[in-house]
Design a protein around this motif. Structure first.
Motif, PDB file in Angstrom:
ATOM      1  N   ALA A 172       0.827  -1.213   0.000  1.00 17.91           N
ATOM      2  CA  ALA A 172       0.000   0.000   0.000  1.00 17.91           C
ATOM      3  C   ALA A 172       0.858   1.258   0.000  1.00 17.91           C
ATOM      4  O   ALA A 172       0.466   2.290   0.542  1.00 17.91           O
ATOM      5  N   GLY A 173       2.041   1.148  -0.586  1.00 21.59           N
ATOM      6  CA  GLY A 173       2.909   2.316  -0.680  1.00 21.59           C
ATOM      7  C   GLY A 173       3.466   2.778   0.646  1.00 21.59           C
ATOM      8  O   GLY A 173       3.787   3.957   0.813  1.00 21.59           O
ATOM      9  N   GLY A 174       3.581   1.867   1.607  1.00 19.41           N
ATOM     10  CA  GLY A 174       4.138   2.223   2.906  1.00 19.41           C
ATOM     11  C   GLY A 174       3.124   2.710   3.914  1.00 19.41           C
ATOM     12  O   GLY A 174       3.472   2.971   5.071  1.00 19.41           O
ATOM     13  N   LYS A 175       1.857   2.827   3.521  1.00 13.70           N
ATOM     14  CA  LYS A 175       0.806   3.233   4.448  1.00 13.70           C
ATOM     15  C   LYS A 175       0.184   1.997   5.095  1.00 13.70           C
ATOM     16  O   LYS A 175       0.078   0.947   4.472  1.00 13.70           O
ATOM     17  N   SER A 176      -0.221   2.139   6.341  1.00  9.84           N
ATOM     18  CA  SER A 176      -0.810   1.010   7.057  1.00  9.84           C
ATOM     19  C   SER A 176      -2.024   0.476   6.306  1.00  9.84           C
ATOM     20  O   SER A 176      -2.868   1.238   5.823  1.00  9.84           O
ATOM     21  N   ALA A 177      -2.091  -0.850   6.189  1.00  9.88           N
ATOM     22  CA  ALA A 177      -3.200  -1.488   5.470  1.00  9.88           C
ATOM     23  C   ALA A 177      -3.608  -2.749   6.221  1.00  9.88           C
ATOM     24  O   ALA A 177      -3.171  -3.859   5.907  1.00  9.88           O
ATOM     25  N   LYS A 178      -4.428  -2.557   7.241  1.00  9.64           N
ATOM     26  CA  LYS A 178      -4.975  -3.669   8.007  1.00  9.64           C
ATOM     27  C   LYS A 178      -6.436  -3.877   7.614  1.00  9.64           C
ATOM     28  O   LYS A 178      -7.114  -2.939   7.191  1.00  9.64           O
ATOM     29  N   ALA A 179      -6.908  -5.098   7.757  1.00 11.62           N
ATOM     30  CA  ALA A 179      -8.296  -5.396   7.406  1.00 11.62           C
ATOM     31  C   ALA A 179      -9.237  -4.621   8.321  1.00 11.62           C
ATOM     32  O   ALA A 179      -9.119  -4.684   9.546  1.00 11.62           O
ATOM     33  N   VAL A 180     -10.168  -3.898   7.715  1.00 11.21           N
ATOM     34  CA  VAL A 180     -11.149  -3.144   8.494  1.00 11.21           C
ATOM     35  C   VAL A 180     -12.411  -3.960   8.729  1.00 11.21           C
ATOM     36  O   VAL A 180     -13.241  -3.602   9.572  1.00 11.21           O
ATOM     37  N   PHE A 181     -12.553  -5.053   7.975  1.00 12.27           N
ATOM     38  CA  PHE A 181     -13.705  -5.932   8.169  1.00 12.27           C
ATOM     39  C   PHE A 181     -13.309  -7.332   7.735  1.00 12.27           C
ATOM     40  O   PHE A 181     -12.508  -7.515   6.810  1.00 12.27           O
ATOM     41  N   ALA A 182     -13.855  -8.333   8.425  1.00 12.74           N
ATOM     42  CA  ALA A 182     -13.552  -9.730   8.106  1.00 12.74           C
ATOM     43  C   ALA A 182     -14.762 -10.584   8.446  1.00 12.74           C
ATOM     44  O   ALA A 182     -15.462 -10.321   9.429  1.00 12.74           O
ATOM     45  N   PHE A 183     -15.000 -11.602   7.625  1.00 13.38           N
ATOM     46  CA  PHE A 183     -16.113 -12.510   7.901  1.00 13.38           C
ATOM     47  C   PHE A 183     -15.900 -13.813   7.140  1.00 13.38           C
ATOM     48  O   PHE A 183     -15.184 -13.852   6.137  1.00 13.38           O
TER      49      PHE A 183
END
Length: 475
Positions: free
Chosen positions: A416-427
């Motif tokens: 993500a170009g060095g920006k934080s990219a954590k899952a905001v939703f999961a199911f």
């Protein structure tokens, strides 16, 4: 039929794969085809994702690149000794859509509701391509990778679906894969410990454990002793129910954190008044409230076995010193009559759940768990003998948690170009479940800033009854 015929002769051992029999804990859920679905509020570089996934599997978790094979009467993981374009570590697909995430009304928000509410999670098609395996038979086709990953790119988001038989991994196994994958994405794969190709902790436990006698007919706790005729009755009623009872529906239930905090405070205040040192956790209260809501119309004394899934890795750490992809989970049990769940305060059911967990994970129970795992090791490749999770005329509720596995903690920032990219939703979603009934099965799958989300399955008529009883709201 093909599997029966294949067991009539001895198939040779391939020379170009490492072979590991499926452990008995894997085979219980082999017919369940599950997709772990993740939403990211960022455009992730698809080429980086693909290259990093293959690198992580090849170098750190080669079991994830295995093929599931039924050979000589048993299920095995066949791990290619060399991966290639013809034998990739996984099947990786990509789709690009022009519409933003908001066009799909997903993830569900629950609006401004301050009480628990139900939302339809009917967005599975965004997380898998049309050729994803839909059954165990699909995965048993020669050469088919057990792991299928689909990435869907939107202008403002990335959706990732990881599909396989549940036999390949549980939630904590998914965590191990994500840790290696994100480390490869972020350039730190060397720091991640590897899962040995033929790592078999249950076999190690069996070798290290001195046999002791378990109660006759109860080699594992919470599988009640049953006679041959009881098992026949169970199977007949189970199959009849599969064909004659209403269709099962999985829905997402949103629990606002402010509401949950208040419910837990009320429970803890009552415990304080009682002068006891007992406590209940937030999830205990969440489940107890939901079960009371689902059973609120019940006046009968049908025994309900309330089971909570427990991660064996943390209870037997000596045998799980390396990351472990496959299934390593058992369950606790609290048994209550249906009418009691409906009538007693939420606190009492929450306490029953908490006591069952605390008793199971206590140091005094570890030796019993080790004995159970050693006993189950003998069924590698063929699965546990028929043991009933409940008896005819009883019911069962099961709860597991992705929250404890930390699936939303891993970060794909390198894509993500060095920006934080954590899952905001999961199911989770299921393409196939075989003969297994999912009624009463819940997974605490996601935590957002303002809510916890539970994936829960009931029959259609049970869902329609809830609004009439005034329990859950429907968004």
């Amino acid at each position: 039929m093909l599997r029966w015929l294949s067991s009539r002769w001895t198939a040779p051992t391939p020379a170009d794969v490492d072979i590991v029999p499926c452990c008995s804990l894997d085979l219980t859920s082999r017919a369940v085809i599950i997709t772990f679905s993740f939403v990211f509020h960022a455009q992730l570089d698809v080429d980086i994702l693909r290259q990093a996934l293959f690198q992580a599997v090849e170098q750190k978790i080669p079991r994830a690149g295995a093929r599931l094979v039924y050979r000589n009467g048993q299920y095995e993981w066949h791990i290619p000794k060399q991966f290639s374009a013809e034998r990739p570590p996984a099947r990786f697909t990509h789709a690009q859509l022009d519409a933003p995430l908001s066009a799909f009304n997903f993830p569900p928000s629950g609006g401004d509701m301050t009480q628990p509410c139900v939302a339809d999670g009917n967005h599975e098609h965004l997380f898998k391509d049309s050729n994803v395996p839909k059954s165990l038979s699909d995965l048993l086709r020669p050469g088919t990778p057990a792991l299928h990953v689909h990435v869907c790119t939107l202008p403002d988001a990335t959706l990732i679906g990881v599909t396989s038989t549940h036999a390949l991994m549980d939630a904590h196994g998914m965590r191990a894969l994500l840790v290696a994958w994100t480390a490869a994405v972020n350039g730190s794969l060397d720091a991640v410990p590897a899962m040995p190709r033929t790592f078999d902790p249950l076999a190690d436990i069996a070798v290290a454990t001195v046999p002791t006698s378990r109660p006759v007919g109860e080699p594992m706790r919470f599988f009640p002793h049953s006679s041959f005729f009881t098992k026949v009755r169970f199977l007949v009623s189970y199959i009849w129910k599969a064909f004659h009872v209403g269709e099962e529906r999985r829905k997402l239930v949103r629990f606002p954190k402010t509401w949950l905090a208040e419910q837990k405070r009320l429970c803890m205040d009552e415990l304080s008044i009682r002068g006891t040192k007992e406590y209940v956790g937030t999830v205990d209260v969440l489940l107890a409230w939901l079960y009371k809501t689902v059973y609120t119309h019940r006046k009968d004394a049908t025994l309900v076995r309330i089971k909570t899934v427990v991660n064996v890795r943390r209870l037997l750490p000596t045998f799980f010193a390396q990351p472990y992809l496959n299934n390593a989970a058992t369950w606790t049990e609290a048994s209550l009559p249906a009418s009691v769940i409906a009538s007693q305060p939420v606190l009492e059911t929450a306490l029953a759940i908490r006591r069952s967990i605390d008793s199971y994970v206590s140091p005094s129970s570890v030796s019993t768990l080790q004995q159970e795992m050693a006993w189950s090791a003998q069924f590698a490749g063929v699965g546990l003998k028929l043991m009933l999770p409940y008896l005819p005329g009883e019911e069962m509720l099961i709860a597991s948690s992705w929250r404890s596995a930390g699936l939303q903690e891993v970060d794909f920032l390198g894509a993500a170009g060095g920006k934080s990219a954590k899952a905001v939703f999961a199911f989770p979603s299921l393409s196939e479940k075989g003969w297994l009934s999912m009624e009463g099965v819940g997974t605490l799958c996601c935590e957002t800033d303002d809510a916890m989300w539970l994936s829960f399955t009931l029959r259609e008529d049970a869902w329609t009854r809830i609004p009439r009883d005034g329990g859950l709201a429907f968004a």
